[in-house]
Design a protein around this motif. Structure first.
Motif, PDB file in Angstrom:
ATOM      1  N   LEU A 128       0.883  -1.163   0.000  1.00 47.26           N
ATOM      2  CA  LEU A 128       0.000   0.000   0.000  1.00 47.26           C
ATOM      3  C   LEU A 128       0.926   1.219   0.000  1.00 47.26           C
ATOM      4  CD1 LEU A 128      -2.969   0.802   0.130  1.00 47.26           C
ATOM      5  CD2 LEU A 128      -2.722   0.991   2.599  1.00 47.26           C
ATOM      6  N   LEU A 129       0.712   2.096  -0.988  1.00 48.62           N
ATOM      7  CA  LEU A 129       1.608   3.248  -1.130  1.00 48.62           C
ATOM      8  C   LEU A 129       0.832   4.536  -0.953  1.00 48.62           C
ATOM      9  CD1 LEU A 129       3.533   2.062  -4.294  1.00 48.62           C
ATOM     10  CD2 LEU A 129       4.331   1.972  -1.944  1.00 48.62           C
ATOM     11  N   SER A 130       1.519   5.522  -0.461  1.00 50.65           N
ATOM     12  CA  SER A 130       0.921   6.859  -0.373  1.00 50.65           C
ATOM     13  C   SER A 130       1.070   7.529  -1.742  1.00 50.65           C
ATOM     14  CB  SER A 130       1.652   7.657   0.699  1.00 50.65           C
ATOM     15  OG  SER A 130       1.368   9.021   0.546  1.00 50.65           O
ATOM     16  N   THR A 131       0.187   8.449  -2.060  1.00 54.20           N
ATOM     17  CA  THR A 131       0.295   9.115  -3.354  1.00 54.20           C
ATOM     18  C   THR A 131       1.471  10.090  -3.366  1.00 54.20           C
ATOM     19  OG1 THR A 131      -1.381  10.610  -2.537  1.00 54.20           O
ATOM     20  CG2 THR A 131      -2.100   8.918  -4.072  1.00 54.20           C
ATOM     21  N   THR A 132       1.896  10.550  -2.175  1.00 53.72           N
ATOM     22  CA  THR A 132       3.061  11.437  -2.115  1.00 53.72           C
ATOM     23  C   THR A 132       4.006  10.880  -1.050  1.00 53.72           C
ATOM     24  OG1 THR A 132       1.917  12.754  -0.482  1.00 53.72           O
ATOM     25  CG2 THR A 132       1.844  13.566  -2.744  1.00 53.72           C
ATOM     26  N   PRO A 133       5.285  11.187  -1.138  1.00 54.24           N
ATOM     27  CA  PRO A 133       6.195  10.703  -0.097  1.00 54.24           C
ATOM     28  C   PRO A 133       5.774  11.200   1.277  1.00 54.24           C
ATOM     29  CG  PRO A 133       7.438  11.563  -1.957  1.00 54.24           C
ATOM     30  CD  PRO A 133       6.004  11.895  -2.216  1.00 54.24           C
ATOM     31  N   VAL A 134       5.991  10.380   2.272  1.00 53.89           N
ATOM     32  CA  VAL A 134       5.584  10.721   3.640  1.00 53.89           C
ATOM     33  C   VAL A 134       6.671  11.600   4.245  1.00 53.89           C
ATOM     34  CG1 VAL A 134       4.943   9.815   5.886  1.00 53.89           C
ATOM     35  CG2 VAL A 134       4.330   8.570   3.822  1.00 53.89           C
ATOM     36  N   ARG A 135       6.425  12.908   4.224  1.00 53.78           N
ATOM     37  CA  ARG A 135       7.463  13.844   4.670  1.00 53.78           C
ATOM     38  C   ARG A 135       7.121  14.493   5.995  1.00 53.78           C
ATOM     39  NH1 ARG A 135       8.782  16.480  -1.158  1.00 53.78           N
ATOM     40  NH2 ARG A 135      10.215  14.830  -1.797  1.00 53.78           N
ATOM     41  N   SER A 136       5.936  14.232   6.465  1.00 55.51           N
ATOM     42  CA  SER A 136       5.638  14.679   7.829  1.00 55.51           C
ATOM     43  C   SER A 136       4.867  13.535   8.468  1.00 55.51           C
ATOM     44  CB  SER A 136       4.807  15.959   7.806  1.00 55.51           C
ATOM     45  OG  SER A 136       3.638  15.734   7.064  1.00 55.51           O
ATOM     46  N   ARG A 137       4.730  13.588   9.746  1.00 54.12           N
ATOM     47  CA  ARG A 137       4.027  12.517  10.439  1.00 54.12           C
ATOM     48  C   ARG A 137       2.600  12.445   9.889  1.00 54.12           C
ATOM     49  NH1 ARG A 137       5.178  14.211  15.019  1.00 54.12           N
ATOM     50  NH2 ARG A 137       7.095  13.061  15.342  1.00 54.12           N
ATOM     51  N   SER A 138       2.206  11.275   9.431  1.00 55.19           N
ATOM     52  CA  SER A 138       0.920  11.182   8.743  1.00 55.19           C
ATOM     53  C   SER A 138       0.076  10.080   9.345  1.00 55.19           C
ATOM     54  CB  SER A 138       1.136  10.862   7.261  1.00 55.19           C
ATOM     55  OG  SER A 138       2.051  11.767   6.716  1.00 55.19           O
ATOM     56  N   ARG A 139      -1.217  10.264   9.207  1.00 63.89           N
ATOM     57  CA  ARG A 139      -2.126   9.266   9.765  1.00 63.89           C
ATOM     58  C   ARG A 139      -2.962   8.654   8.650  1.00 63.89           C
ATOM     59  NH1 ARG A 139      -5.116  11.514  14.829  1.00 63.89           N
ATOM     60  NH2 ARG A 139      -6.415  12.462  13.226  1.00 63.89           N
ATOM     61  N   PHE A 140      -3.171   7.355   8.769  1.00 62.91           N
ATOM     62  CA  PHE A 140      -3.989   6.652   7.789  1.00 62.91           C
ATOM     63  C   PHE A 140      -4.891   5.698   8.543  1.00 62.91           C
ATOM     64  CE2 PHE A 140      -0.051   7.824   5.787  1.00 62.91           C
ATOM     65  CZ  PHE A 140      -0.453   8.353   4.571  1.00 62.91           C
ATOM     66  N   ASP A 141      -6.143   5.678   8.124  1.00 67.92           N
ATOM     67  CA  ASP A 141      -7.072   4.701   8.712  1.00 67.92           C
ATOM     68  C   ASP A 141      -7.133   3.524   7.763  1.00 67.92           C
ATOM     69  OD1 ASP A 141      -7.782   6.058  11.072  1.00 67.92           O
ATOM     70  OD2 ASP A 141      -8.956   7.463   9.873  1.00 67.92           O
ATOM     71  N   LEU A 142      -6.660   2.383   8.217  1.00 66.58           N
ATOM     72  CA  LEU A 142      -6.487   1.241   7.326  1.00 66.58           C
ATOM     73  C   LEU A 142      -7.245   0.034   7.865  1.00 66.58           C
ATOM     74  CD1 LEU A 142      -2.644   1.526   6.717  1.00 66.58           C
ATOM     75  CD2 LEU A 142      -4.479   2.532   5.362  1.00 66.58           C
ATOM     76  N   ARG A 143      -7.391  -0.957   6.932  1.00 66.70           N
ATOM     77  CA  ARG A 143      -7.998  -2.230   7.322  1.00 66.70           C
ATOM     78  C   ARG A 143      -7.190  -3.345   6.648  1.00 66.70           C
ATOM     79  NH1 ARG A 143     -14.297  -3.237   6.477  1.00 66.70           N
ATOM     80  NH2 ARG A 143     -14.306  -1.999   8.382  1.00 66.70           N
ATOM     81  N   SER A 144      -6.877  -4.366   7.403  1.00 70.30           N
ATOM     82  CA  SER A 144      -6.073  -5.455   6.833  1.00 70.30           C
ATOM     83  C   SER A 144      -6.730  -6.801   7.106  1.00 70.30           C
ATOM     84  CB  SER A 144      -4.664  -5.443   7.423  1.00 70.30           C
ATOM     85  OG  SER A 144      -3.947  -4.347   6.919  1.00 70.30           O
ATOM     86  N   TYR A 145      -6.446  -7.742   6.171  1.00 71.60           N
ATOM     87  CA  TYR A 145      -6.993  -9.101   6.260  1.00 71.60           C
ATOM     88  C   TYR A 145      -5.814 -10.046   6.226  1.00 71.60           C
ATOM     89  CZ  TYR A 145     -11.207  -6.611   4.769  1.00 71.60           C
ATOM     90  OH  TYR A 145     -12.233  -5.728   4.658  1.00 71.60           O
ATOM     91  N   PRO A 146      -5.219 -10.402   7.351  1.00 73.52           N
ATOM     92  CA  PRO A 146      -3.974 -11.194   7.345  1.00 73.52           C
ATOM     93  C   PRO A 146      -4.130 -12.574   6.711  1.00 73.52           C
ATOM     94  CG  PRO A 146      -4.397 -10.227   9.504  1.00 73.52           C
ATOM     95  CD  PRO A 146      -5.627 -10.028   8.700  1.00 73.52           C
ATOM     96  N   GLU A 147      -5.342 -13.097   6.658  1.00 68.51           N
ATOM     97  CA  GLU A 147      -5.472 -14.479   6.173  1.00 68.51           C
ATOM     98  C   GLU A 147      -5.900 -14.563   4.722  1.00 68.51           C
ATOM     99  OE1 GLU A 147      -7.739 -16.702   9.082  1.00 68.51           O
ATOM    100  OE2 GLU A 147      -6.492 -15.834  10.682  1.00 68.51           O
ATOM    101  N   SER A 148      -5.797 -13.459   4.000  1.00 65.77           N
ATOM    102  CA  SER A 148      -6.154 -13.490   2.584  1.00 65.77           C
ATOM    103  C   SER A 148      -5.178 -14.374   1.817  1.00 65.77           C
ATOM    104  CB  SER A 148      -6.086 -12.081   1.993  1.00 65.77           C
ATOM    105  OG  SER A 148      -6.954 -11.229   2.678  1.00 65.77           O
ATOM    106  N   ASN A 149      -5.687 -14.955   0.700  1.00 65.15           N
ATOM    107  CA  ASN A 149      -4.791 -15.640  -0.243  1.00 65.15           C
ATOM    108  C   ASN A 149      -4.489 -14.659  -1.352  1.00 65.15           C
ATOM    109  OD1 ASN A 149      -4.650 -18.182   0.982  1.00 65.15           O
ATOM    110  ND2 ASN A 149      -6.775 -18.560   0.311  1.00 65.15           N
ATOM    111  N   VAL A 150      -3.192 -14.446  -1.605  1.00 63.15           N
ATOM    112  CA  VAL A 150      -2.834 -13.406  -2.565  1.00 63.15           C
ATOM    113  C   VAL A 150      -2.064 -14.017  -3.732  1.00 63.15           C
ATOM    114  CG1 VAL A 150      -2.819 -11.585  -0.855  1.00 63.15           C
ATOM    115  CG2 VAL A 150      -0.741 -12.858  -1.288  1.00 63.15           C
ATOM    116  N   GLY A 151      -2.237 -13.422  -4.913  1.00 64.15           N
ATOM    117  CA  GLY A 151      -1.460 -13.790  -6.102  1.00 64.15           C
ATOM    118  C   GLY A 151      -1.810 -15.154  -6.684  1.00 64.15           C
ATOM    119  N   LEU A 152      -3.090 -15.542  -6.582  1.00 66.14           N
ATOM    120  CA  LEU A 152      -3.484 -16.860  -7.095  1.00 66.14           C
ATOM    121  C   LEU A 152      -3.270 -16.933  -8.609  1.00 66.14           C
ATOM    122  CD1 LEU A 152      -6.696 -17.481  -4.983  1.00 66.14           C
ATOM    123  CD2 LEU A 152      -4.501 -18.652  -4.823  1.00 66.14           C
ATOM    124  N   ASN A 153      -3.597 -15.833  -9.295  1.00 67.30           N
ATOM    125  CA  ASN A 153      -3.395 -15.816 -10.740  1.00 67.30           C
ATOM    126  C   ASN A 153      -2.319 -14.803 -11.060  1.00 67.30           C
ATOM    127  OD1 ASN A 153      -5.698 -17.567 -11.122  1.00 67.30           O
ATOM    128  ND2 ASN A 153      -6.916 -15.762 -10.530  1.00 67.30           N
TER     129      ASN A 153
END
Lengths: 305, 656
Positions: free
Chosen positions: B311-336
């Motif tokens: 997950l990338l920011s649209t601009t470089p993180v040059r000051s302390r920044s906050r993001f509200d995120l959600r993650s799914y650790p048990e996802s299967n990734v890159g099947l195709n």
């Protein structure tokens, strides 16, 4: 240490004059404030003894002048007499050339004689035959008046009364003091045995110290309020003069010093106020001198600022 | 100084305070000023201190002036030479610092002192160009306090240091309402205000998009915070705390580099399994990666996905920044997975590390499918019994060979690198993933703190039907690294980052407290940006606030505050001085107990009257009255305020 001297002085005086602590303190206050004292009381209550005691304890030389209707100014100030040997007039100083003078029954003398004494009190000097002669320092007058027997007297006028810083009354001693007096030794003998408590330079240094006692702004406010209330009162024929105001502060300072403090409290002013104001204020209407109750009313009408 | 005007008040006290102000203001700047400049400033200040304390000996003013001019020119040339230009914050701050010192030398009037104080205010503000943390704010405020004391002593002459500090501190406290108003309402400029070219954003630390042996172990020595995560519910178990940074695909035989990746708005996988919501507060690292917990989902604002699941920011993180995120650790990734990516994930240089290649070929020869190969490689690494250490030996031309067969000691980057090399040599697609692993819950504010020392490298292997599977070869040598962090995984006697040592437990508690405080500061003060200002104003009922609204509001709020302060000042004046209030309080208390003071009654008489009525309290009451009378009517002396406070306490303590 001035206050140690004061304690010893008062102790010694109280041993001779019994039950008169407050009057003694006021007399001492008057002396320390460089004022003169007027004692108004009946004969035989100890006026003369008081003057004697003060003179003896402080090592001052003492003269007593009995005022009578035929007393002349020269009897007080002194006269110039032709000296045959030197073919010149020589001045013989009168009894006024002493450090402590008891002017007994000052209202019996004629106004002319009275004014000679009063001028000496004010100026601390006398003029005789065109010569001005300085009086000794310190110079302290205790004058007495007998209020009861007014026939054939010349009461001091208001302007002359103003020259006395304090006026006190001695009054009769209380029962216990009178008993001790009656049972004890002759006061005169006691007095003769008494040695001075103060050295000659102590009194000037006490007077000096009294002048440096702190008078705060708040206290000046209070004194001004008191003065104003005497001037605005309908009960009185006139208020206190600025000189009376100065006297009030000087007396309060000396009282505070004798009490062992370096600053004046309202209580000091209240203590000396009746004695400073009593002989200077007169009732409106009959012009009688103001009674103590009226003075108390004035004090209680002025709140502390 | 040669011809002081006879009526000029002594400048000695203000000059001394100005010296203190300059010292306190410049001390925190020493971190970024060039060393020679620090020496110059210190020398000038020391000279000035000598001048102030030896007023008799003064150089001729003409010579002094010439010296100052020469010195100023020399320092300007030096600064030009050091920085290469005069623009930007570093040369600017350096110039101001020297000017503040030089100005002290030529002080002859109170006007000069005022100018120097203004300069010091500038430099206190300048501290925030570099750092906006709580300690820096405290330092700047201390400097401001000293500057205020300087001005105060200039106005009032000699005061005791205690009194002048107290008065200045009170003045600063009185400024707090204005500070709050300005803080809330001053228009916020989006982005950092001091984003000046040339020298901005240098010196930020963190991961990089290349990895070679030693790069992550260097980072591990740092206790600095990389980011914080504030989970809405329970945090994920430690084994799932993989925070994804750059994915490294290209290997040149020694170092790993990030491959090319595509950006897309949506993740390249379908999310599944339990979800974790959290707020990520990222320390600036001047890069775009957000270090989201594997595997992020949804479409958070100002972010894009890469096709290697970052997950990338649209601009470089040059000051302390906050993001509200959600993650799914048990996802299967890159099947195709895209064949090009898979091809890149098997690429190896043509030569180098021959022993590892031979090992991989021997392992893959007997296996029937990639999964079996993976198992065999993992078994082999486990059998090698390699040592996990923060201080791996230096490696030469064939780092994988040397690590696996000679030195046998390595940190996570050695394990990940060697493992991926073996997999690729066995023709199974694999890549290195860098990021952070772990994180510690701060017991004070329940925030998960991830430090630079949690930096980690692991691997991903692509298996048909399962997609990209995370493999952490470090766990083979040091399983506890994953479960409980670096400290427990390192062998005994290994030099740990200072704070991780067990003996430092109490210090860590202090650090927890401190970091919670810093986090609160960052979140509420530093993090108050344009959006939050808008939200605040909308909460107040201003629908579309612009700068005019803000200016109007600021003016109105300041006016209200001024009126309130003025009213307060009038009230204080009306209430009289503290001593009167004390005595009035005493009289009022006595009045409530039936012994009111008579209007004409002096304090001593009053105390005697009370003493007669309440003999049990006689001593206390007499003491109070005595103290009051002395303070009120006695000569003014030192300690009046202190004695008034003591009197106030005595009155409070008096029990009736």
């Amino acid at each position: 240490m001035p206050d140690i001297h004061i304690t010893r002085l008062l102790d010694a005086a109280n041993r001779i004059i019994l039950g008169k602590d407050r009057a003694l303190r006021l007399a001492l206050t008057c002396l320390v404030a460089r004022g003169h004292l007027l004692i108004e009381d009946l004969p035989g209550v100890g006026k003369t003894t008081l003057a004697h005691v003060l003179a003896r304890l402080m090592g001052l030389d003492f003269q007593r002048i009995q005022f009578t209707s035929d007393l002349l100014p020269a009897d007080i100030v002194g006269v110039s007499i032709f000296d045959r040997e030197s073919s010149a007039f020589r001045f013989h100083p009168g009894p006024v050339f002493a450090q402590l003078i008891l002017a007994d029954e000052v209202n019996r003398a004629t106004p002319k004689t009275q004014s000679a004494l009063l001028e000496a009190m004010e100026e601390h000097q006398v003029t005789a035959d065109g010569q001005t002669l300085a009086l000794p320092e310190p110079f302290f007058v205790i004058a007495t008046q007998n209020p009861a027997n007014q026939i054939g007297t010349f009461p001091l006028p208001e302007s002359q009364l103003d020259r006395f810083l304090l006026r006190i009354k001695l009054g009769y001693p209380d029962r216990a003091a009178e008993r001790a007096l009656l049972m004890g030794e002759d006061r005169r003998k006691l007095l003769e045995r008494q040695t001075p408590v103060l050295a000659p330079e102590d009194l000037p240094s006490l007077q000096e110290a009294a002048q440096s006692v702190t008078v705060s702004e708040r206290l000046i406010d209070y004194v001004q309020a008191l003065l104003a209330s005497t001037r605005g009162s309908a009960e009185l024929s006139g208020g206190l003069s600025p000189r009376a105001g100065l006297g009030l502060i000087a007396a309060a300072r000396a009282w505070a010093l004798i009490d062992g403090r370096d600053h004046v409290l309202p209580e000091d002013v209240q203590t000396v106020f009746p004695h400073v104001a009593g002989h200077r204020l007169h009732l409106a209407g009959d012009g009688r001198s103001v009674p103590p109750e009226a003075l108390d009313r004035i004090l209680k009408a002025v709140p502390l600022p | 100084m040669r011809h002081p005007a006879p009526d000029t008040p002594s400048l000695l006290t203000p000059s001394l305070w100005l010296l203190i102000t300059a010292g306190i203001t410049l001390a925190p700047h020493a971190i970024h000023l060039p060393l020679w400049l620090i020496v110059v400033c210190a020398t000038i200040l020391a000279t000035r201190a000598w001048m102030v304390t030896h007023p008799g000996i003064q150089p001729r003013s003409r010579i002094l002036k010439a010296l100052i001019v020469l010195l100023a020119i020399a320092v300007a040339v030096g600064i030009r030479h050091h920085f290469g230009h005069f623009f930007g914050k570093d040369p600017g701050v350096a110039l101001l610092a020297v000017l503040l010192c030089l100005k002290q030398i030529e002080i002859t009037s109170s006007r000069d002192i005022r100018a120097a104080v203004l300069l010091s205010f500038f430099l206190q503000l300048g501290l925030f160009f570099y750092d906006q943390s709580l300690p820096v704010a405290a330092m700047a405020l201390t400097g401001t306090l000293c500057a205020l004391v300087t001005l105060l002593t200039l106005e009032t002459g000699t005061l005791t240091p205690r009194t002048s500090l107290r008065t200045s501190g009170l003045m600063m406290l009185q400024a707090i309402p204005f500070l709050v108003v300005l803080f809330l309402l001053f228009p916020r400029i989006p982005g950092p205000l001091w984003g000046l070219p040339a020298d901005a954003y240098s010196g930020m630390s963190g991961l990089s998009d290349t990895m070679e042996p030693g790069s992550i172990s260097q980072l591990s020595l740092s206790d600095a915070i990389a980011f914080r995560a504030d989970f809405a519910g329970e945090p994920p178990p430690p084994a799932q705390r993989y925070w994804r940074g750059p994915v490294l695909t290209d290997f040149d035989g020694r170092s790993w580099r990030a491959g090319r990746f595509l950006l897309q708005r949506e993740p390249a996988y379908a999310t599944s399994g339990p979800a974790y919501d959290y707020r990520l507060t990222l320390e600036p690292h001047n890069q775009r990666w957000l270090l989201a917990l594997d595997y992020p989902g949804g479409r958070p604002e100002n972010t894009v996905y890469s096709n290697d699941f970052q997950l990338l920011s649209t601009t470089p993180v040059r000051s302390r920044s906050r993001f509200d995120l959600r993650s799914y650790p048990e996802s299967n990734v890159g099947l195709n997975e895209n064949p090009f990516i898979l091809a890149a994930a098997t690429g190896l240089p043509d030569s180098g590390n021959p022993r590892a290649r031979a090992l991989a070929e021997s392992l893959s020869r007997d296996s029937h499918d990639p999964e079996d190969t993976l198992r065999r490689v993992l078994d082999e690494i486990r059998a090698m019994a390699l040592t996990y250490t923060l201080r791996p030996p230096l490696l030469g031309r064939d780092p994988v060979d040397e690590f696996l067969f000679d030195t046998r000691r390595g940190f996570c980057e050695h394990f990940a690198s060697a493992f991926v090399f073996l997999m690729r040599a066995a023709e199974v697609p694999a890549r290195v993933v860098t990021g952070y692993q772990g994180g510690e819950i701060n017991p004070v504010d329940q925030t998960m703190v991830v430090r630079q020392s949690d930096a980690h490298a692991w691997a991903e292997v692509w298996l048909d039907g399962r997609g990209w599977v995370r493999v952490d070869p470090t766990a083979l040598a040091a399983p506890s690294r994953i479960e409980s962090g670096l400290a427990s995984a390192l062998p005994q006697g290994e030099a740990l980052p200072f704070m991780m040592r067990p003996a430092m437990r109490w210090l860590r508690d202090v650090r927890h407290q401190w970091e919670a405080l810093s986090n609160a500061w960052n979140q509420s003060v530093i993090g108050y940006n344009t959006e939050r200002q808008r939200a605040f104003l909308e909460g107040l009922g201003f629908t579309s606030p612009d700068w005019r609204t803000l200016t109007g509001l600021m003016g109105a709020a300041a006016a209200v505050l001024m009126v309130l302060l003025f009213g307060w000042a009038v009230m204080q004046f009306r209430r009289g001085d503290p001593l009167d209030r004390c005595w009035d309080r005493f009289c009022a208390r006595m009045g409530r107990h039936g012994i009111p003071r008579l209007p004409w009654e002096g304090p001593i008489d009053y105390a005697e009257r009370i003493a007669a009525i309440r003999p049990s309290r006689a001593d206390q009451v007499r003491h109070i009255a005595q103290t009051y009378a002395t303070l009120r009517y006695g000569p003014d002396g030192p300690g009046h305020d202190l004695k008034t406070r003591q009197l106030s306490r005595m009155i409070s303590k008096l029990a009736l």
